[in-house]
Design a protein around this motif. Structure first.
Motif, PDB file in Angstrom:
ATOM      1  N   GLU A 234       0.823  -1.134   0.064  1.00 29.59           N
ATOM      2  CA  GLU A 234      -0.192  -0.022  -0.171  1.00 29.59           C
ATOM      3  C   GLU A 234       1.021   1.294   0.082  1.00 29.59           C
ATOM      4  N   ILE A 235       1.802   1.082   0.666  1.00 28.34           N
ATOM      5  CA  ILE A 235       2.695   2.335   0.865  1.00 28.34           C
ATOM      6  C   ILE A 235       3.263   2.640  -0.489  1.00 28.34           C
ATOM      7  N   MET A 236       3.882   1.550  -1.316  1.00 26.25           N
ATOM      8  CA  MET A 236       4.644   1.733  -2.420  1.00 26.25           C
ATOM      9  C   MET A 236       3.660   2.218  -3.653  1.00 26.25           C
ATOM     10  N   VAL A 237       2.400   1.954  -3.398  1.00 24.69           N
ATOM     11  CA  VAL A 237       1.151   2.259  -4.532  1.00 24.69           C
ATOM     12  C   VAL A 237       1.204   3.760  -4.229  1.00 24.69           C
ATOM     13  N   GLN A 238       1.315   4.455  -3.020  1.00 25.53           N
ATOM     14  CA  GLN A 238       0.912   5.568  -2.575  1.00 25.53           C
ATOM     15  C   GLN A 238       2.164   6.544  -3.200  1.00 25.53           C
ATOM     16  N   LEU A 239       3.361   5.994  -3.046  1.00 24.99           N
ATOM     17  CA  LEU A 239       4.642   6.498  -3.407  1.00 24.99           C
ATOM     18  C   LEU A 239       4.691   6.755  -4.999  1.00 24.99           C
TER      19      LEU A 239
ATOM     20  N   TYR B 241      13.101   8.722  -3.165  1.00 24.25           N
ATOM     21  CA  TYR B 241      14.025   8.389  -1.795  1.00 24.25           C
ATOM     22  C   TYR B 241      13.256   7.304  -0.980  1.00 24.25           C
ATOM     23  N   ASP B 242      12.014   7.385  -0.839  1.00 26.93           N
ATOM     24  CA  ASP B 242      11.447   6.212   0.034  1.00 26.93           C
ATOM     25  C   ASP B 242      11.291   5.068  -0.778  1.00 26.93           C
ATOM     26  N   LEU B 243      10.889   5.270  -2.070  1.00 33.54           N
ATOM     27  CA  LEU B 243      10.986   3.773  -2.849  1.00 33.54           C
ATOM     28  C   LEU B 243      12.242   3.171  -2.497  1.00 33.54           C
ATOM     29  N   GLU B 244      13.272   3.711  -2.619  1.00 28.56           N
ATOM     30  CA  GLU B 244      14.583   2.999  -2.729  1.00 28.56           C
ATOM     31  C   GLU B 244      14.637   2.094  -1.251  1.00 28.56           C
ATOM     32  N   TYR B 245      14.003   2.709  -0.190  1.00 30.24           N
ATOM     33  CA  TYR B 245      14.031   1.846   1.082  1.00 30.24           C
ATOM     34  C   TYR B 245      13.334   0.731   0.754  1.00 30.24           C
ATOM     35  N   TYR B 246      11.981   0.501   0.307  1.00 33.98           N
ATOM     36  CA  TYR B 246      11.358  -0.476   0.157  1.00 33.98           C
ATOM     37  C   TYR B 246      11.669  -1.742  -1.114  1.00 33.98           C
ATOM     38  N   VAL B 247      12.386  -1.024  -2.103  1.00 34.30           N
ATOM     39  CA  VAL B 247      12.482  -2.174  -3.085  1.00 34.30           C
ATOM     40  C   VAL B 247      13.865  -2.913  -2.918  1.00 34.30           C
ATOM     41  N   HIS B 248      14.573  -2.380  -1.926  1.00 37.28           N
ATOM     42  CA  HIS B 248      15.615  -3.193  -1.588  1.00 37.28           C
ATOM     43  C   HIS B 248      15.331  -5.107  -1.235  1.00 37.28           C
ATOM     44  N   GLN B 249      13.881  -4.963  -0.744  1.00 36.01           N
ATOM     45  CA  GLN B 249      13.699  -6.526  -0.446  1.00 36.01           C
ATOM     46  C   GLN B 249      12.987  -6.973  -1.826  1.00 36.01           C
ATOM     47  N   VAL B 250      13.418  -8.310  -1.987  1.00 40.19           N
ATOM     48  CA  VAL B 250      13.096  -8.936  -3.261  1.00 40.19           C
ATOM     49  C   VAL B 250      11.611  -8.952  -3.491  1.00 40.19           C
ATOM     50  N   ASP B 251      10.882  -9.477  -2.435  1.00 41.08           N
ATOM     51  CA  ASP B 251       9.442  -9.584  -2.775  1.00 41.08           C
ATOM     52  C   ASP B 251       8.584  -7.977  -2.991  1.00 41.08           C
ATOM     53  N   ASN B 252       9.127  -7.148  -2.160  1.00 46.16           N
ATOM     54  CA  ASN B 252       8.816  -5.831  -2.649  1.00 46.16           C
ATOM     55  C   ASN B 252       9.004  -5.332  -3.892  1.00 46.16           C
TER      56      ASN B 252
ATOM     57  N   GLY C  15       5.863   0.242 -11.364  1.00 39.26           N
ATOM     58  CA  GLY C  15       6.722   1.287 -10.868  1.00 39.26           C
ATOM     59  C   GLY C  15       7.989   1.206 -11.516  1.00 39.26           C
ATOM     60  N   LEU C  16       8.457   0.180 -12.057  1.00 40.83           N
ATOM     61  CA  LEU C  16       9.657   0.034 -12.593  1.00 40.83           C
ATOM     62  C   LEU C  16       9.880   0.757 -13.970  1.00 40.83           C
ATOM     63  N   GLN C  17       8.922   0.638 -14.625  1.00 38.11           N
ATOM     64  CA  GLN C  17       8.925   1.451 -16.062  1.00 38.11           C
ATOM     65  C   GLN C  17       9.031   2.906 -15.740  1.00 38.11           C
ATOM     66  N   LEU C  18       8.303   3.092 -14.661  1.00 36.74           N
ATOM     67  CA  LEU C  18       8.071   4.800 -14.596  1.00 36.74           C
ATOM     68  C   LEU C  18       9.473   5.240 -13.963  1.00 36.74           C
ATOM     69  N   VAL C  19      10.377   4.344 -13.311  1.00 39.69           N
ATOM     70  CA  VAL C  19      11.752   5.074 -12.981  1.00 39.69           C
ATOM     71  C   VAL C  19      12.594   4.599 -13.736  1.00 39.69           C
ATOM     72  N   ILE C  20      12.652   3.597 -14.894  1.00 38.73           N
ATOM     73  CA  ILE C  20      13.307   3.912 -16.214  1.00 38.73           C
ATOM     74  C   ILE C  20      13.216   5.104 -17.122  1.00 38.73           C
ATOM     75  N   GLU C  21      12.092   5.538 -17.275  1.00 42.06           N
ATOM     76  CA  GLU C  21      11.410   6.672 -17.869  1.00 42.06           C
ATOM     77  C   GLU C  21      12.099   7.834 -17.100  1.00 42.06           C
ATOM     78  N   GLY C  22      12.282   7.876 -15.835  1.00 45.23           N
ATOM     79  CA  GLY C  22      12.828   8.964 -15.231  1.00 45.23           C
ATOM     80  C   GLY C  22      14.210   9.032 -15.383  1.00 45.23           C
ATOM     81  N   LEU C  23      15.054   8.155 -15.889  1.00 40.29           N
ATOM     82  CA  LEU C  23      16.329   8.327 -16.243  1.00 40.29           C
ATOM     83  C   LEU C  23      16.663   9.215 -17.367  1.00 40.29           C
ATOM     84  N   ASN C  24      15.458   9.576 -18.134  1.00 42.13           N
ATOM     85  CA  ASN C  24      15.441  10.499 -19.511  1.00 42.13           C
ATOM     86  C   ASN C  24      15.314  12.069 -18.699  1.00 42.13           C
ATOM     87  N   SER C  25      14.832  12.169 -17.492  1.00 42.31           N
ATOM     88  CA  SER C  25      14.517  13.382 -17.086  1.00 42.31           C
ATOM     89  C   SER C  25      15.559  14.511 -17.240  1.00 42.31           C
TER      90      SER C  25
END
Length: 465
Positions: free
Chosen positions: A189-194, A213-224, A233-243
Motif C-alpha cells: 500500500e505504501i509503494m502504491v501511494q509513493l 527516496y522512500d521507494l529505494e528503501y522498500y524495493v531493497h527487499q526481493v518481494d517488494n 513502478g519499474l517502467q516509471l523509474v526507467i523513464e525517469g532516467l530521461n528526465s
C-alpha cells in the motif's frame, strides 16, 4: 428386751443415713473429677434450650443468634456459673453443679499448683502478645475490627493511587490513539501511494524526489521489488532516467539499482525495458558526479550474475564507456568502482568454471562463454589503467587494484613485466606495508589488515618473476 430392740433400731437408722451421705459425697467427687478431666477446646457454646436467662425469657434459637453478639465467658480462679449463650475460652475447667444443676467453669491450675492466669495461657499460645482480653468488651472488639477494615481499605486505595500515577488509564490511551489516527499500512500500500505521488502531475520536483527516496528503501527487499514491477513502478523509474532534472535522474537510478540487486526477474524486465541503454547514455555524457555514481551503481546491479546483460553491455560498447571515465576530469572516485566491477565480472566466470558441472551450472557456463570480456579488457588496455591505481593514496583503492592486477596477470603478464613503473610501485608498497604490518603485530594483531595487503603485494611480485 423392748428397750434393747429400740436402741438397735435407732442405730441401724443412723448407719443408713451415714451410708447415704457417703454415697452422695462419692458421686459429687466423681463429677468434680470428670469436670477437671475435660480436654481443652475452642470456644464452647452452652446449649441449654430449656434454661431461661435472668429476665425469665427463653434464649434465641442457635440459628437466629448473631455469632458476633455471643457474650464471652471470662473465667477466674473461682468457679463461676456459665450463663446460657456464653462462649467458654479453650483450656477452662468446666463442671456440672449437682446441687444447683448449673454449669460452672474456672481457670486451670498451673504446674506449681496455682491457677494459670489468662495472660500466662495467652503468652503460651501467642508468644509476646500482651493483650488482655478481659479489658475489651464485644462492642470494643467490633469497633477495632471496623478500624482494621478502614485502615486496609485506605492502604489499598493508596496503592491504587500510586499505580495510577505511574501508568495512564486505558481510556486515556485509547483517546490518544484515536487522536493520532494510527493506521497500519502494508509495504504494498505504501509503494502504491509513493508511485502515485511520483507519477502525479500535481507533485513538485521535491515531492517526486521524496517519493523516489522512500521507494529505494522498500524495493531493497526481493518481494517488494517484484511487487514494484507488477504495479508498473519499474517502467516509471526507467523513464525517469530521461528526465532533464539531474536530481530526478540521480534518485531514479538509485531506486533502479536497489530493485535490480540480486533479483533476476527484475533484471530481465529492466533489460527489456531499455534501462541498459539509458544508463550508458548517462555515463557517456556530461553529467554531475552524483548522477554518474548512481548510474554506475544501477549498471553494476544489472550486470552482476546476469551473463546475457553482460553480453549486451559489450555489444553496446559499455566497456569503452567505462574506460572513458578514466580520461574525464573529476571522476577519480569512480575509478575504483569501475575496477571493482571488472574484478567481480571476471571472477564470476572463473569461479563457475572451477565449480562442479551440474546441469544448471553447465547451462550458465554456456551463457558466460558468449561473454568475451577478458579479450576486450586486454584490447582496450585496461591492464595499465588498473595498475596505475596502485599509486593511489587510499588503502581501499590499492587493495582493489592489487586483486584485479593479480587476476589479470594471466592475460596481462607480458605487459606488466615490461612496465618498470609497476615494479617500482610494488616495491614501495611492500616497504610501506612491512612497516605497518610490523606495527600491527607489535600490538598483538597477527592477522591485521596491513598484513593482508602485504601478502597481496608479495603475491603480485611473485607472479611477475
Amino acid at each position: 428386751m423392748s428397750h434393747r430392740a429400740g436402741l438397735l433400731s435407732a442405730a441401724a437408722a443412723a448407719a443408713a443415713r451415714v451410708n447415704l451421705l457417703l454415697l452422695l459425697l462419692a458421686v459429687l467427687f466423681s463429677c468434680s473429677s470428670l469436670s477437671d478431666g475435660v480436654p481443652e477446646f475452642a470456644l464452647t457454646k452452652i446449649e441449654e434450650g430449656d434454661i431461661k436467662d435472668e429476665s425469665g425469657k427463653e434464649p434465641l434459637p442457635e440459628d437466629d443468634a448473631d455469632p458476633e453478639d455471643l457474650e464471652v465467658f471470662y473465667p477466674t480462679h473461682q468457679w463461676q456459673t456459665i450463663r446460657p449463650g456464653q462462649a467458654v475460652p479453650a483450656g477452662s475447667h468446666v463442671r456440672l453443679n449437682l446441687q444447683t444443676g448449673e454449669r460452672e467453669a474456672k481457670l486451670p491450675e498451673s504446674e506449681d499448683g496455682r491457677s494459670e492466669t489468662r495472660e500466662e495461657r495467652r503468652r503460651k499460645r501467642l508468644g509476646k502478645v500482651d493483650v488482655d482480653a478481659n479489658s475489651f468488651t464485644s462492642q470494643e472488639l467490633k469497633k477495632a475490627l471496623a478500624k482494621m477494615k478502614e485502615s486496609e481499605k485506605a492502604e489499598r486505595k493508596a496503592r491504587e493511587e500510586e499505580v495510577r500515577k505511574k501508568f495512564r488509564p486505558i481510556e486515556q490511551l485509547k483517546e490518544e490513539f484515536e487522536k493520532l489516527n494510527v493506521k497500519m499500512e502494508t509495504d504494498y500500500e505504501i509503494m502504491v501511494q509513493l508511485i502515485s505521488k511520483f507519477n502525479s502531475s500535481a507533485s513538485t520536483l521535491a515531492d517526486k524526489v521524496a517519493a523516489l527516496y522512500d521507494l529505494e528503501y522498500y524495493v531493497h527487499q526481493v518481494d517488494n521489488a517484484k511487487d514494484f514491477l507488477s504495479m508498473g513502478g519499474l517502467q516509471l523509474v526507467i523513464e525517469g532516467l530521461n528526465s532533464t532534472e539531474a536530481t530526478l535522474k540521480e534518485h531514479a537510478a538509485f531506486v533502479l539499482g536497489a530493485a535490480l540487486s540480486s533479483n533476476p526477474k527484475v533484471q530481465i524486465e529492466a533489460l527489456e525495458g531499455g534501462a541498459l541503454q539509458k544508463l550508458l547514455v548517462i555515463l557517456a555524457t556530461e553529467q554531475p558526479l552524483p548522477v554518474k555514481k548512481k548510474a554506475l551503481f544501477a549498471l553494476s546491479s544489472m550486470l552482476r550474475h546476469f551473463p546475457y546483460a553482460q553480453q549486451q553491455f559489450l555489444k553496446l560498447g559499455g566497456l569503452q564507456v567505462l574506460r572513458s571515465l578514466f580520461r574525464q576530469k573529476g571522476m577519480q572516485t569512480l575509478h575504483v568502482r569501475v575496477v571493482t566491477l571488472l574484478y567481480d565480472l571476471i571472477m564470476e566466470k572463473l569461479l563457475l568454471e572451477g565449480s562442479p558441472q551440474e546441469e544448471q551450472a553447465a547451462e550458465k557456463l554456456h551463457q558466460y562463454e558468449q561473454v568475451r570480456l577478458v579479450p576486450a579488457v586486454v584490447e582496450q588496455d585496461w591492464c595499465a589503467a588498473v595498475s596505475a591505481l596502485l599509486g593511489a593514496p587510499e588503502h581501499d583503492t590499492r587493495e582493489k587494484a592489487l586483486k584485479t592486477v593479480s587476476v589479470l596477470m594471466a592475460f596481462c603478464g607480458e605487459r606488466y613485466r615490461r612496465d618498470p613503473a609497476l615494479g617500482t610501485a610494488l616495491s614501495l608498497l611492500r616497504s610501506e606495508y612491512e612497516q605497518l604490518a610490523a606495527q600491527e603485530q607489535s600490538e598483538g594483531d597477527t592477522d591485521g589488515y596491513f598484513s593482508e595487503l602485504l601478502g597481496s603485494v608479495n603475491t603480485v611480485i611473485q607472479q611477475l618473476r
